[in-house]
Design an enzyme around this catalytic site. Structure first.
Site, mmCIF file in Angstrom:
data_model
loop_
_atom_site.group_PDB
_atom_site.id
_atom_site.type_symbol
_atom_site.label_atom_id
_atom_site.label_comp_id
_atom_site.label_asym_id
_atom_site.label_seq_id
_atom_site.Cartn_x
_atom_site.Cartn_y
_atom_site.Cartn_z
ATOM 1 C CG MET A 105 -18.821 -22.644 -27.816
ATOM 2 S SD MET A 105 -17.958 -22.157 -26.169
ATOM 3 C CE MET A 105 -18.731 -23.347 -25.073
ATOM 4 C CG ASP B 34 -23.049 -20.134 -21.289
ATOM 5 O OD1 ASP B 34 -22.539 -20.039 -20.300
ATOM 6 O OD2 ASP B 34 -22.640 -21.147 -22.295
ATOM 7 N N GLY B 35 -22.687 -17.361 -19.719
ATOM 8 C CA GLY B 35 -21.632 -16.566 -19.243
ATOM 9 C C GLY B 35 -21.910 -15.531 -18.083
ATOM 10 N N GLY B 36 -21.277 -15.542 -17.120
ATOM 11 C CA GLY B 36 -21.406 -14.710 -15.963
ATOM 12 C C GLY B 36 -22.873 -14.644 -15.331
ATOM 13 C CG HIS C 56 -22.796 -23.738 -26.506
ATOM 14 N ND1 HIS C 56 -22.107 -22.881 -25.589
ATOM 15 C CD2 HIS C 56 -22.646 -23.295 -27.769
ATOM 16 C CE1 HIS C 56 -21.788 -21.770 -26.242
ATOM 17 N NE2 HIS C 56 -21.854 -22.107 -27.484
ATOM 18 C CG ASP D 203 -20.416 -24.839 -22.396
ATOM 19 O OD1 ASP D 203 -21.120 -24.285 -22.828
ATOM 20 O OD2 ASP D 203 -20.298 -24.675 -21.070
ATOM 21 C CG MET E 289 -22.469 -16.814 -26.632
ATOM 22 S SD MET E 289 -22.367 -18.488 -25.396
ATOM 23 C CE MET E 289 -20.970 -17.926 -24.341
ATOM 24 C CB SER F 58 -22.077 -24.878 -17.261
ATOM 25 O OG SER F 58 -21.173 -25.243 -18.134
ATOM 26 N N GLY G 112 -15.613 -19.566 -25.060
ATOM 27 C CA GLY G 112 -14.395 -20.090 -24.709
ATOM 28 C C GLY G 112 -13.271 -19.256 -23.891
ATOM 29 C CG PHE G 113 -11.899 -16.268 -24.409
ATOM 30 C CD1 PHE G 113 -10.549 -16.041 -24.592
ATOM 31 C CD2 PHE G 113 -12.539 -16.361 -25.686
ATOM 32 C CE1 PHE G 113 -9.926 -16.154 -25.605
ATOM 33 C CE2 PHE G 113 -11.930 -16.215 -26.709
ATOM 34 C CZ PHE G 113 -10.710 -16.347 -26.734
ATOM 35 C CG HIS H 179 -25.011 -25.662 -21.249
ATOM 36 N ND1 HIS H 179 -26.007 -25.172 -22.168
ATOM 37 C CD2 HIS H 179 -23.931 -25.456 -21.483
ATOM 38 C CE1 HIS H 179 -25.073 -24.581 -23.018
ATOM 39 N NE2 HIS H 179 -24.069 -24.575 -22.646
ATOM 40 C CG MET I 135 -14.951 -25.191 -25.543
ATOM 41 S SD MET I 135 -14.183 -24.078 -24.398
ATOM 42 C CE MET I 135 -15.639 -23.831 -23.215
ATOM 43 N N GLY J 99 -13.385 -16.233 -17.016
ATOM 44 C CA GLY J 99 -13.089 -15.049 -16.133
ATOM 45 C C GLY J 99 -13.607 -13.702 -16.827
#
Length: 229
Positions: A79, A182-184, A77, A46, A148, A19, A153-154, A44, A48, A156
């Site tokens: 968003m 996607d995410g973590g 992606h 992102d 997701m 990413s 968009g957030f 990838h 936003m 942490g």
């Protein structure tokens, strides 16, 4: 043309998609070179807009700049609140695949058809809180589903295991669809996602927080393939 681009994305599976949101944009060409030397087969991005999600990232100039320095397929992606308004400019800038959010459009099937008509392969994404049934009307029109495992968009956020259930369900019902997460995603979660049927793994900090991208990606690939501890 969309089928040619889809084939480029499929060749990267199963694989890690860095990413670029976390890369050093002050030295973008070097970052791209390092990623390609590390074995990256797809990038990838992102995007936003500060409306659909609270953060604001980059647009077509960055996509165009990356295309000037890399032949790797770009998975973008979106968003953003109005993905169709930016679909053609993104494709003209060099995007190979566009993924829009099911939450951002009224008719996901029509949105998918419009994007595909522009010559890109098309994906649809959904957030953890969105019912999986929201995709029912558009799965026949898309090439890929982006599941997701955090809210778009957030930063942490903790990995939400509902993503694994969704991957399993989608793999069973639509085995030919590319599945992306996607995410973590890191060395502790990538093996679980692969076992659930995922094909493409978007990774940020688990690559870019390491000095050696080759070692980081090799470790992720090892965890994806065998789940070694």
């Amino acid at each position: 043309m969309s089928q040619d681009k889809l084939e480029l994305i499929r060749r990267a599976a199963p694989g890690v998609l860095p990413s670029l949101l976390m890369c050093d944009f002050g030295d973008l060409k070097s970052e791209l070179d390092r990623l390609q030397q590390a074995g990256t087969q797809c990038l990838h991005l992102d995007v936003m807009d500060g409306q659909f999600v609270p953060n604001l990232t980059y647009g077509m100039p960055i996509v165009e700049g990356i295309r000037k320095h890399s032949d790797l397929p770009m998975d973008v992606h979106l968003m953003i609140k109005d993905p169709l308004a930016y679909a053609k400019p993104m494709i003209d800038a060099g995007a190979d695949s566009l993924t829009f959010h099911v939450e951002a459009v009224e008719d996901a099937a029509q949105a998918a058809r419009e994007i595909k008509s522009l010559g890109a392969c098309v994906g649809v994404a959904l957030n953890p809180s969105t019912p999986l049934e929201a995709l029912d009307g558009c799965l026949a029109e898309v090439d890929m589903v982006l599941v997701m495992s955090v809210d778009a968009g957030f930063g942490g956020q903790a990995f939400n295991p509902i993503a694994l259930e969704r991957l399993q369900t989608l793999k069973q019902s639509h085995p030919d669809l590319l599945l992306e997460i996607d995410g973590g995603i890191n060395r502790d979660t990538i093996g679980q996602a692969r076992a659930a049927g995922c094909d493409l793994f978007v990774v940020g900090s688990a690559i870019f927080k390491h000095q050696d991208y080759s070692a980081a990606i090799a470790d992720l690939n090892a965890q994806m393939s065998g789940g070694q501890s």
